[in-house]
Design a protein around this motif. Sequence first.
Motif, PDB file in Angstrom:
ATOM      1  N   ASN A  44       0.943  -1.022   0.025  1.00  0.00           N
ATOM      2  CA  ASN A  44      -0.037  -0.202  -0.017  1.00  0.00           C
ATOM      3  C   ASN A  44       1.023   1.136  -0.035  1.00  0.00           C
ATOM      4  O   ASN A  44       0.665   2.329   0.571  1.00  0.00           O
ATOM      5  CB  ASN A  44      -0.872  -0.101   1.309  1.00  0.00           C
ATOM      6  CG  ASN A  44      -2.091   0.899   1.112  1.00  0.00           C
ATOM      7  OD1 ASN A  44      -2.290   1.189  -0.247  1.00  0.00           O
ATOM      8  ND2 ASN A  44      -2.647   1.319   2.188  1.00  0.00           N
ATOM      9  N   SER A  46       1.650   3.386  -2.444  1.00  0.00           N
ATOM     10  CA  SER A  46       1.275   4.447  -3.411  1.00  0.00           C
ATOM     11  C   SER A  46       1.125   5.779  -2.775  1.00  0.00           C
ATOM     12  O   SER A  46       1.409   6.741  -3.339  1.00  0.00           O
ATOM     13  CB  SER A  46       0.228   4.022  -4.295  1.00  0.00           C
ATOM     14  OG  SER A  46      -0.944   3.709  -3.391  1.00  0.00           O
ATOM     15  N   GLY A  47       0.555   5.529  -1.588  1.00  0.00           N
ATOM     16  CA  GLY A  47       0.340   6.882  -0.961  1.00  0.00           C
ATOM     17  C   GLY A  47       1.669   7.712  -0.037  1.00  0.00           C
ATOM     18  O   GLY A  47       1.462   8.823   0.623  1.00  0.00           O
TER      19      GLY A  47
ATOM     20  N   PRO B  43       0.710   3.910  -9.377  1.00  0.00           N
ATOM     21  CA  PRO B  43      -0.695   4.671  -9.326  1.00  0.00           C
ATOM     22  C   PRO B  43      -1.643   3.841  -8.161  1.00  0.00           C
ATOM     23  O   PRO B  43      -1.579   2.615  -8.017  1.00  0.00           O
ATOM     24  CB  PRO B  43      -1.165   4.253 -10.784  1.00  0.00           C
ATOM     25  CG  PRO B  43      -0.458   3.283 -11.259  1.00  0.00           C
ATOM     26  CD  PRO B  43       1.126   3.280 -10.411  1.00  0.00           C
ATOM     27  N   SER B  44      -1.998   4.736  -7.481  1.00  0.00           N
ATOM     28  CA  SER B  44      -2.800   4.177  -6.457  1.00  0.00           C
ATOM     29  C   SER B  44      -4.176   3.878  -6.897  1.00  0.00           C
ATOM     30  O   SER B  44      -4.941   4.894  -7.377  1.00  0.00           O
ATOM     31  CB  SER B  44      -2.762   5.254  -5.138  1.00  0.00           C
ATOM     32  OG  SER B  44      -3.750   5.258  -4.412  1.00  0.00           O
ATOM     33  N   SER B  45      -4.741   2.898  -6.310  1.00  0.00           N
ATOM     34  CA  SER B  45      -6.338   2.734  -6.694  1.00  0.00           C
ATOM     35  C   SER B  45      -7.226   3.543  -5.795  1.00  0.00           C
ATOM     36  O   SER B  45      -8.263   3.917  -6.310  1.00  0.00           O
ATOM     37  CB  SER B  45      -6.549   1.241  -6.095  1.00  0.00           C
ATOM     38  OG  SER B  45      -6.056   1.119  -4.906  1.00  0.00           O
ATOM     39  N   SER B  47      -6.088   6.945  -4.086  1.00  0.00           N
ATOM     40  CA  SER B  47      -5.865   8.224  -4.131  1.00  0.00           C
ATOM     41  C   SER B  47      -5.547   8.544  -5.712  1.00  0.00           C
ATOM     42  O   SER B  47      -4.888   7.507  -6.257  1.00  0.00           O
ATOM     43  CB  SER B  47      -4.871   8.808  -3.105  1.00  0.00           C
ATOM     44  OG  SER B  47      -3.705   7.822  -3.357  1.00  0.00           O
TER      45      SER B  47
END
Lengths: 710, 471
Positions: A44, A46-47, B43-45, B47
């Motif tokens: 997780n 990506s943020g 690439p975020s799902s 945001s």
Amino acid sequence: MSGAPKKRGTRIEPFRHRVETDPKFFDKSWRKLHDAIREIYNHNASGLSFEELYRTAYNMVLHKHGSKLYEKLTENMTEHLEEMRVSIEAGQGGLFLEELQRKWDEHNKALTMIRDILMYMDRTYIPTNKKTAVFDLGLELWRDTIVRSSMVQGRLLDTLLELIHKERMGEVINRSLMRSTTKMLMDLGSPVYQEDFERPFLEVSSSFYSGESQQFIECCACGEYLKQAERRLTEESERVTQYLDIKTSEKITSVVVKEMLANHMQRLILMENSGLVNMLVEDRYEDLTRMYNLFHHIPEGHPTIRSVMASHIKETGKSLVTDPERLKDPVDFVQRLLNEKDKYDNIINVSFGNDKSFLNALNSSFEHFINLNNRSPEFISLFVDDKLRKGVKEANEEDLETVLDKVMMLFRYLQEKDLFEKYYKQHLAKRLLSGKAASDDSERSMLVKLKTECGYQFTSKLEGMFNDLKTSQDTTQNFYAASSCDAVDAPTISVQILTTGSWPTQTCSTCNLPPEILAVSERFRAFYLGTHNGRRLTWQTNMGTADIKATFDALTYREIEQATAIPAADLKRCLQSLALVKGKQVLRKEPMSRDIADDDSFCVNDKFTSKLFKVKIGTVVAQKETDPEKLETRQRVEEDRKPQIEAAIVRIMKSRRVLDHNSIMTEVTKQLQPRFLPNPVVIKKRIESLIEREFLERDKTDRKLYRYLA
Amino acid sequence: MACGGRVRFNVGGQVFETTTTTLANAGRDSMLGALLDSSWNLPSSSSPPPPPPQGGGVPEYFIDRNPSCFAVLLDLLRTGSLHVPPHLPEKLLYREALYYGLLDHVRAARWGAFDGDRLRLAASVPGRAPGDGTAIRAAPDGGCCVAHGGAVHVYNWMLDERRPVSLDHSQVNDAAYLDASTLLVAARERRHHHRGGADGDGGDGGGGMAAFSAVSGELLHRFRVAHAKQAKPFTAGALAFDGGGASVFASCKGRLNEHGVGVWDRATGEQADFFYEPPGCALGDADKLQWLDGASALMVASLFPRSDNCFIGLLDFRAKAVAWSWSDATAAASALGDDKRVLHAVAMEDGRSVCVINQYDDLGFLDLRKGGGTGGGVRWCSRSKLMSRKVLLPGEESCYPRLATHGGQLFSSMNDSVSVFSGPEFVLTSTLRRSHGGAICDFSIGGDRLFALHNEENVFDVWETPPPPII
């Protein structure tokens, strides 16, 4: 990041102490990294802001929190790995490896990102404090927390070994999973791969192949067994290229070699009815090639094959050359030797990769057994004689060349080359004088071969023989050109003038020539001595031939003997040839008994007919030498050796001046070896003779020393 | 990356735009490399993509750093050359480069490839302790170390001093960089070692030879000399290692007969061999060791004043023999009045000759392909007549001359200057001299720099070749 400036604002502190005084600086910063690492492990990321995380870690290191950060990181990563371990352990059966692989991939990805964040620490804190770099730390933790944990370690090894066993038994396994698993072990460092997998793998393989080879050797023939071993070796090396470390290749090969080949080597090579000897006898090139290639892996492999081969060749060769049956036909005898040689040349060429050491073994074996029979030189010369007589009639000159080359191989094995020379000279003389030499080119080519092998001296006399024939022709022509007018009716003679010494000495048995011939002969003698001063001509009538036109009466043996004065033995032999050979009885003998008595009478057999225009009548005596002749040749050879031995002694002493007895012996033997093997007793006698003739003297104090007297 | 590989950075409020191609020069193992790596830009799902899509979809990254340094570093990535504006302190730039992981890039662009005839004085570093400087050694990465007294002061290529290597009062005789982070030190055994050697270690009179970390100053390994399987204390003189990097050599003097040249395996640190000095060859006292790759032999030179006469020899370790030797023992005694003393020696790079220097600054050559012998054999070039040597003031201290070779050039130090000789005939082509610091007692070339240690105040000068001109 947004929290820090606010805090700073509330405190009234000098700027430079900003961070030092924030007691929670480390905890807050670490919390940030801790959370980020969790997100990374949870896929997780990506943020996350890399810049922020990097800056956070940078600040922690800059403010001397490097060691604390390192500690926390270790702790945290271990926790994540322990979680992973739980889910790996839960993987059932085949899923276990897959789960392990999946987690490994995840950990690797996460580790790269963690390393990115902590790059500054890797560059500064870690080298100055001798710590393990972040990425390597991640690998070490994976190793200790997972791969070497009590629950995983044994299971991982068992799973891998079981899969390999299945594959060995013919099942298809997931090779790519195997590959990625072993690659993981290699990535953890070669000690991990070696200790946690390779060593047990080799042990298991060793007992597997030990069992399998036991089973095979009881029921398989040698060739079959070797096929199996070869297949297993190929399989194992393919396994290495498929999913093991390349460095394992050598080790597993040596395990298979040891268990399947080295442990059974003697038994395989000597296996009854299928071992090496059988393969050789039956020319099983494929099996031989396999055996050669496989035993290449074992240090004593090739030497063993070689010695078994050599003793087999010696054995068969010995029985060949000592078989009395074979002595009856010299040509066949030599042909068999050549066949034997061809056979092994082919085997070594095809199956043993033309291995020099095998060729040497072959040569020394031949040398050994050929010299077991002291008639070998004579037979080889007879074989050449046979080939050069018939020569072109049977084969073209090229084939003859190859045969002669092969004979030269045999010649090289001979220890008594001088004996061969003697015989060769005799046989050549017969060929030349009787005009039976089929091809001058082949004769000369054989001479060249002998010359290159043994040097100029060996062939100089033989060449002299050829020259004599050539000059004889010219002389005869000149003789007739000079004496064309007188004696038209006289018979024509063709004279071969042979230089004494160049030709084998003939026992000069004269006979009475018919007056017509005698007259021409005398004229020729006068002509020859007129042009060549100081020479002597002796007629070798026993070597001559004549075409005669005559009317015959019946004559008794005694009458013939008195008229011709031919020695009894020769005359009897001739008459026997003419009268007693079945189908070729040109003369009729009364009575028709085999032996010839004085009163037996001979007359022309009018009933003799033949389809042929020209009838050839061989002499009764075999080509081979009779026993007394053999003895005589041997004596002559021994006599000829004496000056050679003396010359060698003098040569050696001339350069060494002083030498002890043993050294002389070895040096003389060494010098003469190319021609013959001198007998030590003879050498000793020659030395004594030289001392008598004052070429040498014994040292006055040390009797073992000889001195050269100039 | 999107948009034709364009990338925008906001560094401390200033915006820079560049391309991924330029940034690729930084390498994956740099901060910028990681920043742009796909694993950090997924690439975020949940945001939207992290860089805000302003400015026509060019991704923008914020970096909380000094913009003027970033400008210099970005320029370095673009052009490969380093231009530091006058107002920008170098240390600041170095610090920023370290942040981005670009320090190696900066070092590589900071100065050019070494050329003895284009050297410029780059820095002058004041020493720590006055006097007693024994040796200066250049590190392969541009740093250096200065041995004086019982310590070795280590400087990185930015000429910041690191933690020194301390030898607990043993006098340092020689030092050598095995690699940029490992320093070999040879030291003299202390005469009165404390507590009378009760430690049983046998090697603890101080002295001997050891490897230290050039980064942290820590002791890494101590090289032992064993005789009859017992480690013996010894004084290590000169150091060398072979080109292949397999062996380390040191001239050794033990308390009994352990005089000679010790050999250690570089990988294990264990003693591999010991070449005992034969009579007439003062190997244990050697001042200079040099490995000759071509001849596979070690040149050993024992020089005045440590030994009365100069001895130069080539040791062949495989044959355990002195393959070639030369000494000036008879020449010194000859009544010719020609008292030229060999004071330093260096084997030329082609391995065919040894260059020597005397007290008049004359260079001489010894042919290694001819037999050595004693006395003659030196082909002197009487340069002394041509040279305008500085006349020493009374009381001014002089130093023994030193020699070095590098890249086909020959360097010699005499008094306060270093002379550079080039070409096949070794003609004097340059002289390096500075107004203060006094005589040069040692110099060393490495990492594309020349370091010269002065006698007074232990100041050392750093000479380097400027980067090549723009056109």
